[in-house]
Scaffold this motif. Sequence first.
Motif, mmCIF file in Angstrom:
data_model
loop_
_atom_site.group_PDB
_atom_site.id
_atom_site.type_symbol
_atom_site.label_atom_id
_atom_site.label_comp_id
_atom_site.label_asym_id
_atom_site.label_seq_id
_atom_site.Cartn_x
_atom_site.Cartn_y
_atom_site.Cartn_z
ATOM 1 N N GLN A 195 48.001 53.037 38.324
ATOM 2 C CA GLN A 195 49.333 52.824 38.896
ATOM 3 C C GLN A 195 50.065 51.647 38.248
ATOM 4 O OE1 GLN A 195 48.723 52.445 43.131
ATOM 5 N NE2 GLN A 195 47.616 54.389 43.253
ATOM 6 N N GLY A 196 49.553 51.144 37.150
ATOM 7 C CA GLY A 196 50.216 50.054 36.451
ATOM 8 C C GLY A 196 49.982 48.692 37.049
ATOM 9 N N GLU A 197 48.917 48.543 37.807
ATOM 10 C CA GLU A 197 48.580 47.266 38.404
ATOM 11 C C GLU A 197 47.487 46.579 37.587
ATOM 12 O OE1 GLU A 197 47.378 48.128 42.379
ATOM 13 O OE2 GLU A 197 49.269 49.087 42.913
ATOM 14 N N ALA A 198 47.406 45.272 37.708
ATOM 15 C CA ALA A 198 46.282 44.543 37.124
ATOM 16 C C ALA A 198 45.069 44.745 38.033
ATOM 17 C CB ALA A 198 46.606 43.070 36.993
ATOM 18 N N ALA A 199 43.899 44.944 37.427
ATOM 19 C CA ALA A 199 42.670 45.161 38.182
ATOM 20 C C ALA A 199 41.669 44.094 37.773
ATOM 21 C CB ALA A 199 42.112 46.555 37.923
ATOM 22 N N LEU A 200 41.234 43.302 38.738
ATOM 23 C CA LEU A 200 40.389 42.145 38.446
ATOM 24 C C LEU A 200 39.097 42.194 39.256
ATOM 25 C CD1 LEU A 200 43.153 39.390 38.717
ATOM 26 C CD2 LEU A 200 42.303 40.445 36.622
ATOM 27 N N VAL A 201 38.011 41.808 38.615
ATOM 28 C CA VAL A 201 36.744 41.606 39.300
ATOM 29 C C VAL A 201 36.521 40.110 39.408
ATOM 30 C CG1 VAL A 201 34.257 41.964 39.257
ATOM 31 C CG2 VAL A 201 35.788 43.751 38.404
ATOM 32 N N PHE A 202 36.304 39.658 40.623
ATOM 33 C CA PHE A 202 35.975 38.256 40.811
ATOM 34 C C PHE A 202 34.459 38.146 40.810
ATOM 35 C CE2 PHE A 202 35.209 34.591 43.793
ATOM 36 C CZ PHE A 202 35.562 33.621 42.878
ATOM 37 N N VAL A 234 30.971 44.499 37.599
ATOM 38 C CA VAL A 234 31.206 44.240 36.178
ATOM 39 C C VAL A 234 30.409 45.214 35.328
ATOM 40 C CG1 VAL A 234 30.879 42.557 34.322
ATOM 41 C CG2 VAL A 234 31.774 41.803 36.526
ATOM 42 N N GLN A 235 29.166 45.437 35.686
ATOM 43 C CA GLN A 235 28.332 46.357 34.919
ATOM 44 C C GLN A 235 28.840 47.784 35.020
ATOM 45 O OE1 GLN A 235 24.486 45.607 36.641
ATOM 46 N NE2 GLN A 235 24.132 43.752 35.419
ATOM 47 N N ALA A 236 29.262 48.203 36.212
ATOM 48 C CA ALA A 236 29.728 49.574 36.399
ATOM 49 C C ALA A 236 31.018 49.855 35.644
ATOM 50 C CB ALA A 236 29.921 49.861 37.886
ATOM 51 N N LEU A 237 31.826 48.809 35.416
ATOM 52 C CA LEU A 237 33.122 48.979 34.751
ATOM 53 C C LEU A 237 33.126 48.386 33.343
ATOM 54 C CD1 LEU A 237 35.369 48.109 37.818
ATOM 55 C CD2 LEU A 237 35.029 50.368 36.822
ATOM 56 N N GLY A 242 40.660 47.955 30.639
ATOM 57 C CA GLY A 242 41.746 47.322 31.382
ATOM 58 C C GLY A 242 41.296 46.437 32.519
ATOM 59 N N ILE A 243 40.002 46.403 32.807
ATOM 60 C CA ILE A 243 39.499 45.612 33.921
ATOM 61 C C ILE A 243 39.372 44.148 33.509
ATOM 62 C CG2 ILE A 243 37.597 45.251 35.531
ATOM 63 C CD1 ILE A 243 39.048 47.787 36.117
ATOM 64 N N GLY A 244 40.038 43.281 34.224
ATOM 65 C CA GLY A 244 39.934 41.852 33.959
ATOM 66 C C GLY A 244 38.805 41.237 34.769
ATOM 67 N N ARG A 245 38.488 40.032 34.433
ATOM 68 C CA ARG A 245 37.382 39.354 35.101
ATOM 69 C C ARG A 245 37.768 37.909 35.388
ATOM 70 N NH1 ARG A 245 31.211 39.246 32.658
ATOM 71 N NH2 ARG A 245 30.232 37.974 34.293
ATOM 72 N N THR A 290 46.127 33.227 38.698
ATOM 73 C CA THR A 290 45.811 34.473 37.997
ATOM 74 C C THR A 290 46.762 35.586 38.404
ATOM 75 O OG1 THR A 290 43.474 33.835 37.888
ATOM 76 C CG2 THR A 290 43.996 36.156 37.550
ATOM 77 N N VAL A 291 47.080 35.667 39.683
ATOM 78 C CA VAL A 291 48.022 36.680 40.171
ATOM 79 C C VAL A 291 49.403 36.468 39.558
ATOM 80 C CG1 VAL A 291 49.300 37.418 42.222
ATOM 81 C CG2 VAL A 291 46.800 37.185 42.309
ATOM 82 N N GLU A 292 49.870 35.227 39.545
ATOM 83 C CA GLU A 292 51.196 34.951 38.992
ATOM 84 C C GLU A 292 51.255 35.281 37.502
ATOM 85 O OE1 GLU A 292 51.887 30.902 40.119
ATOM 86 O OE2 GLU A 292 52.607 31.452 42.126
ATOM 87 N N GLU A 293 50.183 34.999 36.775
ATOM 88 C CA GLU A 293 50.133 35.340 35.353
ATOM 89 C C GLU A 293 50.199 36.854 35.145
ATOM 90 O OE1 GLU A 293 46.685 33.568 33.536
ATOM 91 O OE2 GLU A 293 47.919 31.972 32.660
ATOM 92 N N ALA A 294 49.464 37.606 35.947
ATOM 93 C CA ALA A 294 49.456 39.060 35.812
ATOM 94 C C ALA A 294 50.826 39.646 36.107
ATOM 95 C CB ALA A 294 48.400 39.658 36.741
#
Length: 313
Positions: free
Chosen positions: A35-42, A52-55, A60-63, A82-86
């Motif tokens: 959907q054009g969103e940033a996707a992040l794993v904390f 992290v391992q599964a993706l 496109g997955i950020g960390r 991080t949200v503001e940067e994305a």
Amino acid sequence: MITCSDGFAHDVLFFGSTDDLLAVTVPFLRRGLAQGEAALVFDAGHNGTPIVQALSNEPGIGRVTRDAHQRPARTLSLFQHTVEEALASGARGVRIAGDVGLPVRPSHWAEWVRFEAAFNDVLAGYPVQAVCPWNTRQFSDEALRTVQRTHPSIITAHSRRPNPDYLQPRDYLSRFAVPAPDPLETTEPTLTIADVTDLDLLRRRLDDTLTGCVLQLEDIEDFTFAVIEVATNALQHGRPPVQIRLWCADRKILCTVRDHGPGFDDPLAGYYTAGRADLTQRPLGLWLVRRLCDHLDFFTRADHFTVRLTTTA
């Protein structure tokens, strides 16, 4: 299919196996990318690692990672930055999944739950959807009930529903984060100053007292700066006398700064990142202090206002 409404969402996921964790978090993040969103794993090296391992093959997955000893208030600022940067880079929104900060030390538990509550207020104005996994095999039922109070929604692999036990951040912090007396405060202080008037002298006395404490030099320097900042606020905004009591135990430093003014009663003071428009109405020094010590409590009594700072090795 589980869907989230546009805007802010903060869901708790109680899971008992890695399969349960991945069944929610992996589709959640993939839908965000579609959907054009940033996707992040904390990834704090606990629950986030399987995600992290599964993706690992998803470009496109950020960390987002945190240092093992990073304090909760700094982690909250990291999220906001991080949200503001994305968003500035063109993302329609931001999705976050992963470990929200399993305490490395049990003494940090209360601060991490405060983090969960403050997250709802600090990031409420952003298009952020967050799934916070909590492992039912690692925490007691009482601990999980406490966590549940800080999340507006509960998510599973099959449903997402409002949380009837959710409390607004100020309600939670006022009712369940009331500071209990620390056992150290019943012992003789290592340093007592009955009436602080000279901040340079205070700094020298702190330096002399804290020399040799069993903490890292950086922690001692941070703690000294934090005490000076609180004492400065007390001198500028409180009423004299400003009193200091400090304890230097085996692996712990605790200091109380007391003045005789009315203080303030905003339990979210110090959680907002510098630069926000509403900071003009908040005590700015506490934003720094929360990042320089492990625990910050403040409370008003009949004739005084006290700020208590604690750092442990």
